[in-house]
Design an enzyme around this catalytic site. Sequence first.
Site, PDB file in Angstrom:
ATOM      1  N   CYS A  48     -14.629 -55.545   6.906  1.00  0.00           N
ATOM      2  CA  CYS A  48     -14.710 -55.802   8.339  1.00  0.00           C
ATOM      3  C   CYS A  48     -13.491 -56.597   8.805  1.00  0.00           C
ATOM      4  CB  CYS A  48     -15.997 -56.589   8.619  1.00  0.00           C
ATOM      5  SG  CYS A  48     -16.181 -57.088  10.344  1.00  0.00           S
ATOM      6  N   CYS A  51     -14.844 -60.253  10.049  1.00  0.00           N
ATOM      7  CA  CYS A  51     -15.317 -61.337   9.182  1.00  0.00           C
ATOM      8  C   CYS A  51     -14.950 -61.156   7.722  1.00  0.00           C
ATOM      9  CB  CYS A  51     -16.831 -61.495   9.331  1.00  0.00           C
ATOM     10  SG  CYS A  51     -17.774 -60.156   8.581  1.00  0.00           S
ATOM     11  N   CYS A  96     -21.282 -54.232  11.704  1.00  0.00           N
ATOM     12  CA  CYS A  96     -21.214 -55.068  10.511  1.00  0.00           C
ATOM     13  C   CYS A  96     -22.475 -55.919  10.427  1.00  0.00           C
ATOM     14  CB  CYS A  96     -19.979 -55.969  10.600  1.00  0.00           C
ATOM     15  SG  CYS A  96     -19.890 -57.209   9.301  1.00  0.00           S
ATOM     16  N   CYS A  99     -21.377 -59.938  10.817  1.00  0.00           N
ATOM     17  CA  CYS A  99     -20.939 -60.565  12.072  1.00  0.00           C
ATOM     18  C   CYS A  99     -21.394 -59.807  13.318  1.00  0.00           C
ATOM     19  CB  CYS A  99     -19.426 -60.734  12.095  1.00  0.00           C
ATOM     20  SG  CYS A  99     -18.502 -59.201  12.315  1.00  0.00           S
ATOM     21  N   CYS A 119     -18.673 -42.472  11.174  1.00  0.00           N
ATOM     22  CA  CYS A 119     -17.426 -42.255  11.904  1.00  0.00           C
ATOM     23  C   CYS A 119     -16.956 -43.618  12.409  1.00  0.00           C
ATOM     24  CB  CYS A 119     -17.699 -41.292  13.052  1.00  0.00           C
ATOM     25  SG  CYS A 119     -16.229 -40.817  13.955  1.00  0.00           S
TER      26      CYS A 119
HETATM   27 ZN   LIG Z   1     -18.067 -58.385  10.156  1.00  0.00          ZN
END
Ligand SMILES: [Zn+2]
Length: 131
Positions: A48, A51, A96, A99, A119
């Site tokens: 990510c 984060c 995510c 976060c 996607c």
């Molecule tokens: Zn994240």
Amino acid sequence: MSDSKTIDEAAWRARLTPEQFRVLRQHGTERPGTSKLNAEKRPGIFVCAGCGAELFDADTKFESGTGWPSFFAPLEGAVGTTKDRSLFMTRTEVHCASCGGHLGHVFPDGPRPTGLRYCMNGVAMRFEPAA
Ligand SMILES: [Zn+2]
């Protein structure tokens, strides 16, 4: 990482690029074909951009032809989903799990073994090549 949810908007703006902020925090979509992660084929982990949480193993990446990095499965527990009814259709939004940052959408037209196509916006992720 668990305190990331409490970071307020100003803090996100400070730590993300404008394009990352637009996608991750405002559910934006990058223009297809613009992410350098589309061409990434090395072994490693996609994390990510918000984060740093690990999201997808490069083993699950496939070429979807859409212009967005696509995967058939996330790492266990790495992402969450919600129903997205914008744009006059129902899609499944992917974010995510650490976060809450928006990553993209998942569609039921992917390859084996899952039949799913995650996607993703490349700008919402960073790639960490295997050592
Ligand atoms: Zn994240």
